[in-house]
Every structure is written in C-alpha cells, then in structure tokens.
Write an enzyme that holds these catalytic residues in place. Structure first.
Site, PDB file in Angstrom:
ATOM      1  CG  PHE A 813      -2.718  -6.885   6.450  1.00  0.00           C
ATOM      2  CD1 PHE A 813      -1.710  -6.215   5.763  1.00  0.00           C
ATOM      3  CD2 PHE A 813      -4.031  -6.720   6.025  1.00  0.00           C
ATOM      4  CE1 PHE A 813      -2.006  -5.384   4.693  1.00  0.00           C
ATOM      5  CE2 PHE A 813      -4.342  -5.897   4.958  1.00  0.00           C
ATOM      6  CZ  PHE A 813      -3.326  -5.230   4.278  1.00  0.00           C
ATOM      7  CG  HIS A 814      -2.373  -1.106   9.954  1.00  0.00           C
ATOM      8  ND1 HIS A 814      -3.007  -0.307   9.026  1.00  0.00           N
ATOM      9  CD2 HIS A 814      -2.530  -0.467  11.153  1.00  0.00           C
ATOM     10  CE1 HIS A 814      -3.512   0.755   9.612  1.00  0.00           C
ATOM     11  NE2 HIS A 814      -3.242   0.689  10.907  1.00  0.00           N
ATOM     12  CB  SER A 815      -5.286  -2.447   4.823  1.00  0.00           C
ATOM     13  OG  SER A 815      -6.296  -1.612   5.345  1.00  0.00           O
TER      14      SER A 815
END
Length: 957
Positions: A813-815
């Site tokens: 995941f990349h916020s």
C-alpha cells in the site's frame, strides 16, 4: 554386378523416393522406439511433471520420453544418427529438383534445410542436463527454421498436384497444432490444470508426426529421380515454372507481384537492414527523451525547467525557409550522423549534460527523417520504402525491449555495467547511416499543393499517430498491463503474449502498403475508435483483443498518413505534428501527475480524454489524406505527377518493400524465440523453506532511476537477492508511461530472482504504482484504489499467498501525500477495515506518511485492523511501515538505500504457523541461524547498503 542402364553404366540404380521413405521410417523409429522403451521401463517417471503425476497425467511428452533417461535416450539418439544420412540426401535431392538459374530461393531453402538438420543434432546430443542454454538455443533454432523450410517447400513444389495437396495438408496440420499446443502448455505451466500436460503431450507428438510426414511427401516428387547421378525422367531439368513463379506471374500487375517479383539482390537486402536499423535508432532515441527529462521533476518533486526540452522534436520547422531546406536535403548524411550524439550520450556522467545530448540527438533525428522523406516525395516507391523501414524500426525497438525485459540496450540510462549494449549499438548506427545515405536524393519536381487541403489537419494526424505508436506500442507489454487485474490470471501476460502484440504490429505494418484505401477508410477508423474505447474501459482478454486490433490499425496507417503529410509541406505538417505529439505527451502525464502541475485537476484520471483526442487527431489526418486524393489539381511542369491516396503507400517499382518484409518476418521469428526463452519456470522456492520463514520487505524504488540517472533494476536485484527477500512490495513502480520509458522493472526482477509478480493497478488506473514479488505462489490478488478526494490516488494490492501450505495475506500500500490529510484519514479507515476483515495471517508492506503512535497510526494499528507494529519502539519512521498479525515476528531490519533511490529498505522476518510472540528484544545468538539476517550488511555493508538506524537487525522473543 554392374548393369547397363540407358546411355551409361551404373553400379546400382534405385528410385529417389527411397531416400524419402528411409528418412521417414528411421525418423519415426527414433521417436516411437524411445516411446515404447520409456513406457516399458520408466512409465511413472516420464509421465511425472513438476505439478502432477499418475493418474492425473498418464501420457508422456516428447521431451520427457527422449530426455535424459537410459536407455530410451540412447535409442532415440542412435536412430536420429541413422536418419542424418537420408536427411542430408533428401535436402540435396530437393535442391536438385527445384534449382533454377534465375532464382535464389532454392539455394536459400537448401541452406535452411542443412541448418535445420544440424540444429536437430544439436538438441538431440546436447541435452538440457548437459547444457540447458545451448539445448534451448538448438531447439528454438530448429523450430524457427521449420517455418521458412515449410513455406519454401510449398513455394518450390514442382507441378505435382498430389504432392502439393499433401504438403498443404501437413503444413496446415503442423501450424494448426501450435495453437492448442501453446494453450495447453499455458494451462499446465501457469494455471496448473491437472491433466493439461497429457493433452499437451498428444499435441506435441502430433507435431512430430506432422513434421516428419511433411518431408515424407517428397517421395512423390523423388519418384522421378533415379540414383546414381542420372535423372531418367528429366524432372530436375524441366523448365516449367515453380508454384511461387506461377503466383507471381498471376499477380504481376497487383501489389504482391510487383513487390516480390524480380531477382534477389544482396546489395538491396543490406540496404533494407540498414534502413530498418536507422528506424530502430530513431525510436530508441525518441523513447529515451521523456525518460531522461523525467529524472529532473522526479528529484525536484515538481517542475524543474528541463521539461522544456521535450519541445526539441519540433525541429522539422527548420525546413520552412527554402535555403535551409535545400541545405539539409543536400547534407542528409551529416544530419543523420549528428543524431547519433543521442546514442553517445551514455558516455556523459552528468545527468544535465546527458539530457542535453539526448535532446540534441532527438532533434536531429526528427529533422533527419523528415528531410529524408521530403527528398523522396516525388519518388513514391523510394518514399514508401523509407516509411516502411521507419515503421519496422518501431517493431525492432519493441522486440529489443521484449528481449531485455522492457529496457532498451542502447538507451542513455544504461551502460555496460547495467545491461547496456551502447558501443555495439553506436557502431552499427554509424555503419547503417553511412550505408543508407550513400545515395543522394533530390527533392524532385517543385510541389504544387492541391486545392482545399490543410497541412494543419495533416500535422494533427501525424501528432496523434506518433503519440499512439509511442504510448501504446513502443513496449509489447504496455497494453497487456492496461488489462491486468491480478490473480488468478484472467488475461494476457507480458510473457509470452508480448509476442502477440509484436505479431499484430507486424501484420499492420505489412498490410498498410497493400491496402492503403481500406486502412484509411472512415468505417475502419470507427471500428478502431471502438477498439480504443474497449481497451480503455474494460480489462483482461476483452481489452487485449481490442488492443491488438488498435495496434494493427495504427501500424497500417503509417504509410498513407506520412506520405500524405510530406507532400503538403514538411515544415508545417511535421512541425505541427510533433508539437501536437508533445501536447499529447504532456496530457498523458497530467492525468497522473495532476497534483504537481498547474491545471492538473482538469486532466485528473482522464485517460478517456487522451484516447478520444488521439483518435480525433488521427481522424483529422485521414480527412486531409482523403481531400488530397479527391481534389487533385493539374500539376505545374511537364514531368510532375501528383500521387493519389493509394500511390502514397505504393508505387510500381517497390522491390525494396520485399526486403523490408523479409526483415519483418525475421523480426517476428526473433520475437517468438524471445517469448520461448523468457517463459517463466514457476518452480520458485523460498530461501529458508526448512525454517518456514517468510522474509518480507518494502521499498520505494523511485521509478527505477538512481541518483545519477542510471537504470537501477540490476542494483535492486542484487540487494533484494542478498537480503534473501521471499516477499517484497515495490512502490513508485509503474513505469508504463512515455516519460518513464514504457518500462516494467518487475519483469526483470521476477525472472532474474525467480519470483511470482503482481504488477498492481495498471497504468490506466492513474497511480504511481504498487507491485508485489513473491517466492510463494499468489493464489488470489485484488487491486484497490483507496479514497482520494483531493490528492493523488492511493494504490493497494491485497494478495493471498500459499506459504508452506498455509494461506497468508500480504497487502502492499502507498498512501496519499502529507499535504492531503483528509485523504490519508479516509485511506487509513478503508485499509484498517480491509485488514481486519481478513481471517488469515497478514503482513502489511506500506508507505503510511505518519509518525509512530500519532494520528492515523492508531487506525492502522488498532482493534479494527487487529494489526501489530513490527517494532513499536522504532520512533524514527515516517513513510515506510511493516505491520503484521497471525504470524510470529522474528526480526526487523532497516537497510540503507545507497544511491539507488531516496528511501531505505525495511525488512521483517516471520515464521508461519507460530504464535505472534512478544515485543521483547533479544540477542541474535538466541535466534537459529536460518532465521537470522545476512551478515553481509553489518558494519560498512556492501555497495552502500548496510544496517542503519539501529546499526544492526533487531530480533524478538
């Protein structure tokens, strides 16, 4: 006893057909004998494969039967050795039968036959155990040579209707068998379907039978030959035209006949190779420009000013003034040679000066090619040949990237240490340029523009066409990744299906010159527009089929649109064309980089706008070509001839087109060979399987460009391998855009490291990318675009892996950005619910943008998510985090990045099937050796990578 026979004495005489029958019988004996012996002695072993055995698989493949087991291997090798004699005799007799003094084709086919025989001996006597690489090379060479041998024998068939009939049947069966053969091989290798390999084996055996049967048909032709030496029926002296000559005679007034008629010329064939290589150089330079420019806004985190250099492509505007135009036309060789400065840019260490060199090279290359076309506009045949070479150059560039896992070996971001072939590429470019420009071309009769034709519309069409070619077809995996939706596989894969993309590109390139009016028709454009929409809005096979149709269409347009544009004023049409192309490139970037550019929100996530604009621009070019065809005016000058739309792509004297098509066929065979060689083995094993350890890491790789503007995938490969990562999440990994070179680093890493890969949300999902590499089979994966009402989209992969027989979830995941607090809050809530809903052990490999134990951290680590921090005591974090649940955490390490990227590597070790344990830190000597981190990164480490922050790994009870 010697006997009298006709006009001379002979020792023995027998019909040539016995050569064919001997070859057939002994060849069949080799395969069938090995099969009988293998089934009798090693049945259960030879039906066993890497996934299943008896009873799911119950019939052996050819390779398993004739492979490394004694004595079946020896049976096969003995009979193949016996077959070699009749085989060489068969090739020799076929040459005698078909040789004509005016034709080179029989000599070529005889050479292919000899080469095919020798390569058969290669893969027979060099087994995969002896040398896997050479075994594959011999096998692929044999299969590739089968294509020209089969087609050549059909073309050279003597006038024997029965033999021709059987040849066509066997050839059809052979090539028809390839389709189900590949299908069931993929079912076995990729989808692991029980019994699929048995069905594949039947088709493989059928392929052998049809291959031998095809050559057995020569018995019908050799019946008219009697050995020794004397030909009793005169068959080989007959002057009746061969099958291929009959076709060419029948089609002599049609495009096919005019292209392929005439004698073969080695001089012209070398010219064709040189022209195609020059086209390859053009596309290599153009595709490197955006990649070189991208480095600067990437490291400036915004506009840097260097982006203005993308406008270097509008150099054809220099052709406006007559004096400059004349000077350029008379000095084409110099302009072409100046463009090679872009290839030599790899010698410049400084990123800024390297970019300047690339920009100059691209500028000169655009100017050189347009000048070359301009000089030939009164010679449609020569113009069409040069345009064909330019388009085939794009295919060659795509094949080079296919062979080098989406990296071009002559780009300025590579050198000898990271996979570059720059010296060889530059040397060949110099030779090809000198060869192609040795004949001076004049611009011909003064051009009179026809009535009511707009060079602006022609330029818009050129801009849309070049953008479509570059954005979709400069890499064979681009459209495949547009369609990718994760596991289980429901659509095409970069390997082997990249070869399909290349095949349809070649189909369009070959068809366009022969059917120019159909290629530029409005009904076909409407169909292509629908295909573009299907590619944009759907996924998996449906989208890919539409993409193949669009690829064919774009390649078929090239001859007519360029020929039309060059006759309407090169400065305006190509100046406007490249300016339009540049605007489209910027729009293509704006749809994902909207957070960093002025007016970005207007283009946010609007790939549909870009695709629509591309098709409308191409439509403008089609209208211009149509008007040019319909509204011809009487030319000025007695010798001037204004070509119509059809003659833009075709003219009577087009022998060079045939040589370009030969090059195209060779490139297609090369692409098929690359697909075979790159096909993954899918037999991957974790580093410490006996310990049931998962070593997982997260790394933001900064689009695979290091601090000095060099491609970094090989350096990434080295450190991932040395850290013994079984699972790794890569962020900022989507490189399938013009500004990033239309690359895919995950292909190289997965193949070199032996890992399964999920590319993540495709380039049409408007993210910066998130990818997953795993030593463990990926059972299922789902792609998510998390809530992002203001900032850039946040990608996530939720995958389920088969880890030592137990299902374990991994989320990459990349916020969102620090500035978009509401986005990050919504994303944290979405992800915490996603992780909490999983009943399985789970590892989060992430980029969270939060301080430990503050703000959104408590959402990620809380009751809803049920997740634990890998090291709650590590306060010095902001971006990368590893969280987990349902596994025993053994260790945690932070490894410095060196100069590869701007972010460290975080690594965690977990044990499957053990309780989670406590947060108590213990010494390394309390941990079994197989569960420890590598010693290599302690102290000063290696190549700038070392354990940092804590200066050593941490281990937990």
């Amino acid at each position: 006893m010697p006997t009298k026979h006709r006009e001379g004495d002979v020792v023995v005489a027998f019909s040539g057909k016995w050569i064919s029958w001997t070859h057939t019988v002994v060849a069949y004996a080799a395969f069938i004998g090995a099969l009988v012996v293998g089934i009798s002695l090693h049945y259960y072993k030879i039906v066993q494969n890497e996934h299943y055995g008896y009873p799911q698989e119950w019939f052996p493949s050819v390779s398993a039967t004739i492979g490394d087991r004694y004595p079946e291997r020896s049976v096969f090798q003995v009979f193949i050795a016996i077959t070699s004699g009749p085989r060489f005799a068969l090739v020799f007799l076929w040459y005698l039968l078909t040789a004509r003094p005016t034709s080179m084709l029989p000599k070529f086919i005889a050479g292919v036959g000899l080469f095919r025989t020798l390569t058969c001996g290669g893969w027979t006597y060099v087994t995969s155990t002896d040398d896997h690489g050479w075994h594959d090379i011999f096998m692929i060479s044999y299969l590739v040579a089968t294509v020209p041998w089969t087609l050549g024998c059909l073309a050279l068939s003597p006038p024997n209707p029965q033999a021709i009939k059987y040849r066509k049947i066997m050839a059809g069966l052979f090539f028809g068998t390839l389709v189900p053969l590949v299908y069931f091989f993929i079912q076995h290798k990729v989808h692991k379907v029980p019994g699929a390999y048995t069905i594949y084996a039947f088709f493989e055996w059928a392929l052998v039978l049809f291959d031998v049967s095809f050559d057995a048909v020569t018995a019908l032709d050799f019946d008219g030959l009697e050995l020794v030496v004397k030909d009793v029926k005169g068959t080989s002296r007959r002057q009746e035209p061969l099958a291929v000559q009959k076709v060419l005679e029948r089609e002599k007034d049609k495009p096919v006949g005019r292209v392929f008629g005439g004698r073969f010329s080695w001089d012209d064939s070398v010219d064709a190779l040189a022209d195609v290589y020059n086209g390859f150089v053009f596309w290599s330079l153009l595709t490197s420009l955006g990649l070189s420019v991208w480095y600067f806004p990437l490291w400036h985190m915004g506009l840097s000013g260097y982006e203005a250099l993308v406008m270097c492509t509008v150099s054809p505007l220099l052709l406006g003034p007559r004096v400059i135009r004349s000077l350029l036309v008379q000095n084409q060789r110099i302009v072409h040679l100046l463009s090679l400065v872009g290839l030599a840019a790899y010698l410049i260490p400084s990123p800024e000066y390297r970019l300047f060199a690339v920009s100059f090279g691209v500028s000169m290359s655009c100017l050189a090619w347009v000048t070359t076309w301009l000089s030939m506009r009164s010679k449609p045949a020569a113009l069409g040949a040069k345009i064909s070479a330019w388009s085939i150059g794009l295919i060659a560039s795509s094949i080079a990237k296919f062979a080098f896992q989406t990296s071009n070996p002559i780009w300025p971001i590579v050198h000898s240490a990271n996979g570059g072939w720059n010296k060889l590429g530059l040397a060949l470019a110099v030779l090809a340029t000198l060869r192609s420009t040795r004949k001076r071309m004049s611009s011909g009769t003064v051009y009179v523009p026809p009535f009511a034709v707009s060079p602006i519309l022609a330029g818009l069409g050129i801009g849309g066409l070049i953008f479509g070619l570059h954005s979709l077809l400069s890499d064979s995996s681009t459209m495949i990744l547009w369609t990718w939706e994760g596991y289980p596989v429901r659509g095409p894969l970069a390997v082997p299906h990249g070869a399909y993309t290349i095949f349809f590109m070649g189909l369009g390139s070959a068809a366009g010159p022969f059917f120019p009016d159909f290629a530029v028709s409005m009904p076909l454009h409407c169909v292509a527009s629908i295909a573009a929409a299907v590619l944009t809005f759907t996924s998996n096979w449906t989208a890919y089929y539409a993409g193949l149709a669009l690829a064919t269409y774009l390649m078929a347009l090239i001859p007519t649109l360029i020929s039309s544009a060059i006759t309407q004023g090169a400065a305006v049409t190509f100046g406007v064309g490249f300016l339009t192309y540049n605007i489209m490139v910027l729009a293509h970037v704006w749809i994902v980089a909207y957070a960093f550019v002025p007016g970005g929100p207007l283009m946010r996530e609007r790939t549909d706008y870009v695709m629509t604009a591309m098709m409308l621009l191409i439509c403008a070019g089609l209208l211009s070509a149509e008007w040019l065809s319909r509204n011809q005016r009487k030319p000025r000058g007695r010798n001037f001839k204004q070509p119509g739309a059809s003659t833009f792509a075709f003219a009577p004297s087009l022998k060079m087109r045939a040589y370009h098509l030969y090059v195209l066929v060779a490139l297609q065979l090369l692409a098929a060979s690359v697909a075979y060689l790159r096909f993954p083995s899918y037999n991957y094993k974790p580093y410490h399987g006996d310990e049931k350890v998962i070593t997982a890491g997260i790394w933001t790789v900064h689009f695979s460009l290091d601090n000095d503007m060099w491609s970094s995938e090989r350096r990434m490969r080295d450190v991932i391998k040395e850290l013994e990562l079984d699972v790794v999440g890569l962020l900022e990994s989507d490189l399938q855009r013009i500004i990033m070179g239309n690359r895919d680093t995950t292909q190289f890493l997965a193949e070199d490291l032996g890992m399964y890969v999920d590319y993540g949300p495709g380039p049409n999902k408007h993210t910066w990318g998130a990818a997953l590499l795993s030593k463990f089979p990926i059972l299922n994966s789902t792609h998510h675009l998390l809530p992002s009402p203001v900032g850039e989209l946040a990608p996530a992969i939720h995958a389920t892996l088969d880890c030592y027989g137990e299902m374990v979830d991994v989320v990459v995941f990349h916020s969102g950005q620090e500035e978009d607090a509401e986005d990050r809050r919504l994303q944290s809530e979405f992800l915490s619910k996603l992780m909490g809903s999983s009943p399985r052990p789970l590892i989060l490999l992430s980029y969270l943008v939060t301080k430990p134990k503050e703000g959104n951290y408590h959402t990620y680590v809380g009751e809803v998510s049920k997740m634990r921090d890998i090291d709650p005591s590590d306060w010095d974090r902001w971006c990368e985090y590893i969280l987990y649940k349902g596994l025993r955490r053994v260790g945690y390490a932070r490894v410095s990045r060196s100069t590869i990227t701007d972010t460290e590597i975080q690594v965690g070790k977990f044990i499957v099937g053990a309780p989670e344990g406590s947060d108590e830190i213990i010494s390394e000597d309390q941990i079994p050796v197989g569960q420890r981190f590598p010693e290599l990164f302690k102290g000063q480490g290696v190549r700038g990578h070392q354990y940092h922050v804590f200066n050593e790994p941490r281990y937990f009870n």
